[in-house]
Design an enzyme around this catalytic site. Structure first.
Site, PDB file in Angstrom:
ATOM      1  N   CYS A 127     -72.260 -31.586  42.640  1.00  0.00           N
ATOM      2  CA  CYS A 127     -71.503 -32.828  42.693  1.00  0.00           C
ATOM      3  C   CYS A 127     -71.704 -33.544  41.370  1.00  0.00           C
ATOM      4  CB  CYS A 127     -71.952 -33.705  43.860  1.00  0.00           C
ATOM      5  SG  CYS A 127     -70.842 -35.083  44.216  1.00  0.00           S
ATOM      6  N   CYS A 128     -70.901 -34.563  41.114  1.00  0.00           N
ATOM      7  CA  CYS A 128     -70.987 -35.255  39.826  1.00  0.00           C
ATOM      8  C   CYS A 128     -71.991 -36.388  39.943  1.00  0.00           C
ATOM      9  CB  CYS A 128     -69.617 -35.794  39.418  1.00  0.00           C
ATOM     10  SG  CYS A 128     -68.753 -36.717  40.691  1.00  0.00           S
TER      11      CYS A 128
END
Length: 265
Positions: free
Chosen positions: A105-106
């Site tokens: 995920c970012c």
């Protein structure tokens, strides 16, 4: 309404020379969702379309099946709460929440999870209700990037759009990739907007959890200017989703389900 961006003085270097300039910085806020009075999840997001985001999240994770199952939803913005009253709760959702594994995920603001009930909430796209040409993909991506005002000023958000081929578009942005998609989904559920015959255009990488989110929303085609991951493509093949990536200038890649692409004779 809390600000989406702020101004800040930064020391900027270019060609070895430094100077103080005013820069625009994107903001982020934590929102805790309470379901029937109990804390359920905390989401870090950009402060707009929060109600839609929560509705989309609850639907995509199988907490609700229809928007009508929400009796009341109230955003307590200053305190950072969203209160949701649900008439019919999935009795297994708390168990599902405890059975998850972390995927890419970012950033660490909101981890990406693949839930045990993904198989139950993801929609398999057996039929073909929309087809696109390569030129359609270029047009849709250009439109998305042209409307990405906050990204142009800050470089700190992701953008997504749900589009048909007649020019109708629902565009949302957020610091979280998942949030932008949830905001679109929630808006569609509230307004009874058909989703399946549209294209989801996305600014970021098509990771496995993004692909699963697309499947939960119910889109047959996802278009991105970036790359997919191997696990995302495996899921796309199983679910019958057409994935199109690296849409840049005059080229693109079709990774899965090319039968939805109209090719020139």
């Amino acid at each position: 309404m809390k600000p989406i961006e702020i101004k800040r003085n930064v020391l900027h270097f270019e060609n070895g020379n430094g100077e103080w300039i005013e820069d625009r910085i994107v903001t982020e806020y934590a929102v805790t969702v309470k379901i029937n009075g109990e804390e359920f999840v905390t989401m870090v997001c950009s402060p707009e379309y929060i109600e839609d985001m929560v509705i989309g999240y609850l639907a995509s994770e199988g907490i609700i099946k229809r928007y009508e199952e929400i009796e009341n939803i109230w955003v307590q913005e200053n305190e950072g709460y969203v209160h949701v009253t649900i008439s019919k709760i999935n009795p297994f959702y708390q168990n599902f929440q405890n059975k998850r594994y972390i995927t890419s995920c970012c950033g660490m603001s909101r981890q990406g999870f693949v839930f045990v009930n993904d198989a139950l909430t993801a929609k398999k796209m057996d039929a073909i209700t929309i087809k696109v040409t390569p030129d359609d993909c270029f047009t849709l991506m250009n439109n998305l990037q042209g409307s990405a005002d906050v990204f142009k000023k800050t470089g700190g958000v992701h953008n997504a759009a749900l589009c048909d081929l007649e020019g109708n578009t629902i565009t949302r942005m957020d610091i979280g990739r998942h949030n932008a998609l949830d905001k679109i989904y929630g808006y569609c559920l509230k307004n009874n907007i058909e989703i399946r015959n549209k294209v989801l255009v996305f600014s970021g990488r098509i990771s496995s959890e993004i692909l699963l989110k697309v499947a939960k929303i119910g889109c047959e085609i996802v278009v991105s200017k970036s790359a997919p991951t191997e696990l995302a493509l495996q899921a796309a093949e199983e679910l019958g989703i057409t994935t199109i990536g690296f849409v840049r200038h005059s080229s693109l890649n079709v990774y899965t389900c090319p039968e939805r692409i109209i090719q020139a004779n």
